[in-house]
Design a protein around this motif. Structure first.
Motif, PDB file in Angstrom:
ATOM      1  N   GLY A 221       5.687   4.834 -13.617  1.00  0.00           N
ATOM      2  CA  GLY A 221       5.083   3.810 -14.459  1.00  0.00           C
ATOM      3  C   GLY A 221       3.869   3.201 -13.773  1.00  0.00           C
ATOM      4  O   GLY A 221       3.847   3.058 -12.541  1.00  0.00           O
TER       5      GLY A 221
ATOM      6  N   ASN B 133       3.753   6.711 -17.821  1.00  0.00           N
ATOM      7  CA  ASN B 133       3.381   5.731 -18.843  1.00  0.00           C
ATOM      8  C   ASN B 133       2.528   4.620 -18.226  1.00  0.00           C
ATOM      9  O   ASN B 133       2.832   4.154 -17.120  1.00  0.00           O
ATOM     10  CB  ASN B 133       4.622   5.070 -19.457  1.00  0.00           C
ATOM     11  CG  ASN B 133       5.543   6.056 -20.178  1.00  0.00           C
ATOM     12  OD1 ASN B 133       5.193   7.211 -20.376  1.00  0.00           O
ATOM     13  ND2 ASN B 133       6.705   5.576 -20.558  1.00  0.00           N
ATOM     14  N   ILE B 134       1.529   4.186 -18.979  1.00  0.00           N
ATOM     15  CA  ILE B 134       0.595   3.180 -18.452  1.00  0.00           C
ATOM     16  C   ILE B 134       0.473   2.002 -19.425  1.00  0.00           C
ATOM     17  O   ILE B 134       0.207   2.191 -20.605  1.00  0.00           O
ATOM     18  CB  ILE B 134      -0.807   3.794 -18.263  1.00  0.00           C
ATOM     19  CG1 ILE B 134      -0.711   5.084 -17.429  1.00  0.00           C
ATOM     20  CG2 ILE B 134      -1.753   2.802 -17.609  1.00  0.00           C
ATOM     21  CD1 ILE B 134      -2.013   5.861 -17.344  1.00  0.00           C
ATOM     22  N   SER B 135       0.658   0.803 -18.906  1.00  0.00           N
ATOM     23  CA  SER B 135       0.427  -0.414 -19.699  1.00  0.00           C
ATOM     24  C   SER B 135      -0.713  -1.198 -19.071  1.00  0.00           C
ATOM     25  O   SER B 135      -0.809  -1.283 -17.844  1.00  0.00           O
ATOM     26  CB  SER B 135       1.667  -1.318 -19.703  1.00  0.00           C
ATOM     27  OG  SER B 135       2.782  -0.661 -20.241  1.00  0.00           O
TER      28      SER B 135
ATOM     29  N   HIS C 104       5.686   1.213 -19.519  1.00  0.00           N
ATOM     30  CA  HIS C 104       5.656   1.678 -18.130  1.00  0.00           C
ATOM     31  C   HIS C 104       6.986   1.511 -17.404  1.00  0.00           C
ATOM     32  O   HIS C 104       7.309   2.271 -16.503  1.00  0.00           O
ATOM     33  CB  HIS C 104       4.539   0.960 -17.352  1.00  0.00           C
ATOM     34  CG  HIS C 104       4.757  -0.507 -17.194  1.00  0.00           C
ATOM     35  ND1 HIS C 104       4.461  -1.416 -18.181  1.00  0.00           N
ATOM     36  CD2 HIS C 104       5.286  -1.231 -16.168  1.00  0.00           C
ATOM     37  CE1 HIS C 104       4.768  -2.627 -17.749  1.00  0.00           C
ATOM     38  NE2 HIS C 104       5.270  -2.550 -16.546  1.00  0.00           N
TER      39      HIS C 104
ATOM     40  N   SER D 292      -6.227   0.822 -19.428  1.00  0.00           N
ATOM     41  CA  SER D 292      -5.183   1.850 -19.315  1.00  0.00           C
ATOM     42  C   SER D 292      -5.761   3.232 -19.545  1.00  0.00           C
ATOM     43  O   SER D 292      -5.423   4.182 -18.849  1.00  0.00           O
ATOM     44  CB  SER D 292      -4.115   1.647 -20.398  1.00  0.00           C
ATOM     45  OG  SER D 292      -3.654   0.351 -20.426  1.00  0.00           O
TER      46      SER D 292
ATOM     47  N   LEU E 244       1.246  -0.098 -14.116  1.00  0.00           N
ATOM     48  CA  LEU E 244       0.973  -1.376 -14.775  1.00  0.00           C
ATOM     49  C   LEU E 244      -0.369  -1.910 -14.288  1.00  0.00           C
ATOM     50  O   LEU E 244      -0.551  -2.124 -13.085  1.00  0.00           O
ATOM     51  CB  LEU E 244       2.087  -2.381 -14.447  1.00  0.00           C
ATOM     52  CG  LEU E 244       1.784  -3.845 -14.791  1.00  0.00           C
ATOM     53  CD1 LEU E 244       1.572  -4.019 -16.300  1.00  0.00           C
ATOM     54  CD2 LEU E 244       2.907  -4.759 -14.319  1.00  0.00           C
TER      55      LEU E 244
END
Lengths: 111, 552
Positions: free
Chosen positions: B471, B454-456, B465, B428, B473
């Protein structure tokens, strides 16, 4: 001689500090993947796994498992990126982990 | 601020002694890993890729300067000089040794800190609005209730072996900054026409493999019934929640499978029994807890500060930082300072021990000793006088802590990902770093406006995310990382789950994809107030898909 050998190495995390270690030919555990003993055939894989079970039973490592690796010119490269990161250190902090201590093997995670 | 009372002190000290014994027995071989693992997890100790990782609880994200200084000392003495602030308002250390952990926990206990309820199938550390007690829009400080829930849930024997972990978030403001709709239980304060406070109880939200927005099981619960009601929810969950399948064990699945009405009926029936048992806390005990969160002795100040206005007019970089990083305080003459832990090209949420000490100093000098951790992985000085803002900014800037990007493209949430985490399927942090470099121009970030990326690094979604405007992923196929992009999520009052835009990208293609999405938005928006999320909600995914997947 520049042959690439592909096989399995045995790895785990050391109980006392979580450090990534690899089983060597002498039966000791090394922090460097380059020193890993590599099983080239299923029979020797099974032997490594038995050594792993013993090491877990003797509380050297928390768990032991085989990973795919290849060896070329004395350097060992894990085939999966997760294991390359374990063998070197975080790819975002080159100042930390094995890669900063000269024990990271010859391959960056991206390679 | 809340101070541990005598009971807590004893309990935490006993816990450290227990853990010291458990760790010694593990190291001597008396305990097997299978026996020890649940014990270490109950004390926040995980085994990650390179070492043990310790997750330290920061209840409701509130810290004193003294506690922050201790976190810095721990980073230097037991880790590698830094820590990682998480999306659960906690801090994680990445290079911990089992043989030193008991000593570390002992040191933490000296400042009333611990790692309890940061792992395992219990009620986890309660999270809340990082502007609690300071925000201009707040009805009341939610932290007394968060602390009540902490006391109620810590080592609650009935709720220590739940089907799965359980997360509660609390907000006292109408604008939700605590993501209450994506927690197992979210509590949102309301006030009725008579001026009485009550709580909206939201159940069954969550991220991870099955992202769901919670539903409101009670619109307005009197505060005096809060514990009975939550206990009823926990009992229904404990009884009916699935234990046969880890992926179906969260309360959101139970709510979904029972149906909202059946779930509510079960809870209300249990609640009726709970009321007879009279588990409710006495009002004087709640008052006692509330006193710990009494408003600081604010000075009576004018609404405007001439020194501050002059600094803004004369220092464009300061003025830019004010625009993005300062929030309105409930008291005239004060402001909330948001400290970005997202420098250009940096690791989101990471802070060095020196930066922690800088923030501790600033809290002690300028913010009545208080610090908050936000679930966006930033820090907050909640009570700073307008007169002091320029000085605070100068100190932050000298220590790499003055990125003027709160809520902007550079303020990226990212989990540790495959660089550290055993669960991760992809990295990530490098993705966050390249995106942040791509959007390095702060003027451009301000021009783009509010944007949450947002980053997972895996489906478990620690990087939130699903509730990002954009987002990302990280997944893996045959040993190669690739990234799925979702659009249209939000964790705010208008919470929504983002949906997948189309086929994924390799890591090196992600910054271009994000840039294309942002440029598409800029072309489509109707003026600067038309936010990214507004445009996505109004026009849907199609224009973004067309721009992103158009044949070259």
């Amino acid at each position: 001689m520049n042959a690439i050998e592909t096989g399995k190495a045995l790895t785990g995390n050391r109980l006392s500090d979580g450090e990534v270690v690899f089983l060597t030919r002498s039966g000791a555990w090394s922090v460097s993947i380059d020193e890993a003993v590599i099983a080239l055939e299923p029979q020797s894989e099974a032997a490594l796994e038995r050594r792993g079970e013993q090491a877990v039973a003797h509380n050297v490592v928390t768990e032991a498992y085989l990973i795919g690796v290849e060896r070329s010119q004395g350097r060992v490269r894990a085939l999966h990126i997760r294991e390359r990161i374990r063998a070197t250190g975080p790819s975002v902090r080159l100042d930390l982990g094995k890669q900063s201590q000269g024990t990271g093997g010859g391959f960056a995670p991206q390679s | 601020m809340y101070r541990y009372d005598e009971f807590d002190h004893r309990f935490v000290s006993e816990r450290v002694a227990q853990f010291r014994d458990q760790a010694a027995r593990r190291l001597s071989g008396e305990l097997t890993e299978d026996e020890f693992k649940p014990l270490r997890l109950m004390n926040g100790l995980y085994l990650q890729l390179h070492a043990y990782m310790l997750r330290v609880a920061i209840p409701y994200g509130t810290l004193s300067g003294k506690q922050m200084r201790k976190l810095a000392d721990v980073a230097d003495k037991y880790d590698r000089g830094y820590g990682h602030f998480t999306t659960r308002q906690n801090i994680q250390y990445n290079w911990i040794k089992l043989e030193e952990t008991a000593d570390l926990l002992q040191e933490l206990s000296e400042v009333e800190m611990h790692a309890i309820q940061t792992s395992g199938n219990c009620i986890r550390n309660v999270t809340t609005d990082h502007w609690a007690g300071a925000a201009a829009d707040e009805l009341a400080d939610p932290r007394p209730v968060a602390e009540l829930l902490r006391q109620w849930s810590t080592l609650h024997p009935e709720f220590s072996f739940l089907p799965r972990k359980f997360k509660i978030a609390v907000t006292g403001a109408p604008n939700d900054r605590a993501a209450v709709k994506v927690h197992d239980i979210g509590l949102r304060m309301h006030q009725n026409d008579a001026g009485e406070r009550g709580w909206e109880v939201i159940v069954g939200g969550g991220l991870g493999r099955t992202p769901l927005i919670g539903y409101t099981v009670r619109e307005f619960l009197p505060e005096t019934q809060l514990l009975s009601y939550l206990e009823a929810i926990m009992r229904v969950y404990n009884l009916h929640g699935r234990r046969d399948n880890k992926y179906k064990a969260r309360i959101k699945i139970l709510v979904h499978e029972l149906g909202e009405e059946n779930f509510r009926a079960e809870v209300e029936a249990e609640f009726a029994r709970q009321k007879e048992l009279d588990v409710e806390v006495e009002s004087r005990e709640l008052e006692r807890i509330s006193n710990y969160f009494a408003e600081p002795a604010f000075e009576t100040l004018p609404r405007l500060s001439t020194g501050y206005e002059a600094a803004r007019a004369g220092d464009p970089a300061f003025a830019q930082w004010v625009r993005s990083n300062i929030a309105a305080h409930r008291k005239d003459g004060y402001a909330i300072v948001n400290i970005s832990l997202k420098p250009e090209g940096g690791i989101p949420g990471d802070a060095t021990s020196e930066q922690m000490r800088t923030v501790a100093d600033l809290a002690e000098r300028f913010s009545v000793e208080e610090i908050r951790v936000s679930h966006h992985q930033n820090l907050v000085l909640p009570h700073v006088k307008l007169d002091d803002l320029h000085e605070v900014w100068k100190v932050l800037a000298a220590n790499g802590l003055a990125s003027a990007n709160i809520g902007k493209a550079g303020d990226i949430i990212a989990c540790p990902g495959l660089d550290y985490c055993t669960l991760a399927t992809a990295r990530s942090i490098p993705i966050a770093q390249t995106i942040s470099r791509r959007f390095a121009d702060l003027n451009r970030q301000h021009e783009i406006g509010p944007l949450r990326i947002n980053i997972s690094g895996c489906i478990n979604a620690c990087g939130h995310h699903h509730v990002a405007h954009i987002g990302i992923l990280g997944l893996e196929k045959k040993g190669v990382e690739y990234y799925q992009i979702t659009l249209g999520g939000s964790s705010a009052t208008d919470a929504s789950i983002g949906t997948i835009l189309g086929p994924g990208f390799s890591g090196d293609k992600v910054p271009d994809a994000i840039e294309t999405i942002v440029n598409t938005y800029l072309n489509l928006r109707q003026g600067g107030d038309d936010s990214f999320l507004d445009v996505v909600r109004r026009l849907g995914h199609q224009p973004f898909k067309e721009a992103l997947y158009a044949p070259a």
